[in-house]
Design a protein around this motif. Structure first.
Motif, PDB file in Angstrom:
ATOM      1  N   SER A 271     -22.520 -35.848 -82.468  1.00  0.00           N
ATOM      2  CA  SER A 271     -22.980 -35.307 -81.188  1.00  0.00           C
ATOM      3  C   SER A 271     -21.867 -34.522 -80.512  1.00  0.00           C
ATOM      4  O   SER A 271     -20.690 -34.864 -80.618  1.00  0.00           O
TER       5      SER A 271
ATOM      6  N   SER B  91     -24.889 -39.176 -76.702  1.00  0.00           N
ATOM      7  CA  SER B  91     -25.237 -40.253 -77.641  1.00  0.00           C
ATOM      8  C   SER B  91     -26.719 -40.603 -77.542  1.00  0.00           C
ATOM      9  O   SER B  91     -27.380 -40.850 -78.561  1.00  0.00           O
TER      10      SER B  91
ATOM     11  N   GLU C 149     -21.645 -40.375 -84.628  1.00  0.00           N
ATOM     12  CA  GLU C 149     -22.455 -41.430 -84.011  1.00  0.00           C
ATOM     13  C   GLU C 149     -22.857 -42.518 -85.002  1.00  0.00           C
ATOM     14  O   GLU C 149     -22.754 -43.698 -84.710  1.00  0.00           O
TER      15      GLU C 149
END
Length: 193
Positions: free
Chosen positions: A93, A111, A156
Motif C-alpha cells: 500500500s 491499510s 501489507e
C-alpha cells in the motif's frame, strides 16, 4: 440465517462469505496468467477513500523462475505449505496521499483500503474455483528489499492462491467459525443534554 460450507451465519447473508475460507492444502497446479489477472482485476475495483486506490500488487506464478524467491520471503511455517500454491501475491500500500500539486500527506486509510483489495482477491478467487489464503507471516523488511518497495509504501500481506487439494483428512483442515456478532458489533446511543 444462512448455512453453507459447514458454517451458519446469525443473520441472512450471501453464501459467498461462508464459502470463502483460507485453506493451506493446495494441489500445486500451475495457474494460467489470465486467470490470475482476472483475480487481480477484481482488486482493482475495490473501494477506497477518495478513490486513492493505494494498493499495489506484486505477483508470482508457480511456473515462474522467481516463485522460489517469493517463497523465501515467507516465514518458515507459511513457506512449508505455500510452496504448493499456484500463485503468490504481495499486497503493498502507498502510505501517502498525493495531491495534484505534487505535495503529499499521510494516507490514514492505506491499510484499510488494501484490505478491501485483499477481500476482492479472496472472493474472485472463489468465483474462479480457487482459494486464497492471506499471510501475515512474512519477513516484511526482506520483502520490501527484494520486491523493491518504495520507502513511502508498505508491504501489507502475502496471499497464496490455488486449487484446494481434495481428500484432506477430516478435521485436518476445515473452514473456521467466527466470534458471535455480539462480541464484535455494539450499538452506541449518544446521550444528548
Amino acid at each position: 440465517m444462512t448455512a453453507s460450507n459447514g458454517r451458519i451465519s446469525e443473520f441472512p447473508i450471501d453464501s459467498i462469505f461462508l464459502d470463502r475460507w483460507s485453506p493451506r492444502s493446495f494441489t500445486g497446479e500451475d495457474m494460467d496468467h489470465d486467470t490470475l489477472l482476472t483475480i487481480i482485476e477484481a482488486a482493482r475495483w475495490a473501494p477506497s477513500a477518495s478513490n486513492r486506490q493505494p494498493w499495489r500488487i506484486i505477483y508470482f506464478l508457480r511456473q515462474d523462475h522467481e516463485f522460489e524467491t517469493a517463497l523465501e520471503l515467507l516465514d518458515d511455517g507459511n513457506k512449508a505449505w505455500a510452496r504448493n500454491a499456484s500463485a503468490l501475491i504481495f499486497v503493498i500500500s502507498d502510505t501517502l496521499s498525493r495531491r495534484p500539486d505534487g505535495s503529499t500527506r499521510p494516507l490514514r486509510s492505506h491499510s484499510f483500503d488494501a484490505g478491501a483489495a485483499w477481500m476482492a482477491i479472496a472472493l474472485q478467487s472463489l468465483k474462479c474455483g480457487l482459494a486464497a489464503h492471506a499471510m501475515g507471516g512474512v519477513n516484511f523488511v526482506r520483502a520490501a528489499e527484494v520486491l523493491r518497495v518504495p520507502q513511502d509504501h508498505q508491504v501489507e500481506v502475502a496471499v497464496a492462491i490455488g486449487k484446494i487439494r481434495e481428500g484432506i483428512p477430516s478435521g485436518d483442515e476445515t473452514p473456521s467459525g467466527r466470534r458471535p456478532l455480539s462480541e464484535i458489533a455494539f450499538r452506541h446511543v449518544l446521550m444528548v443534554d
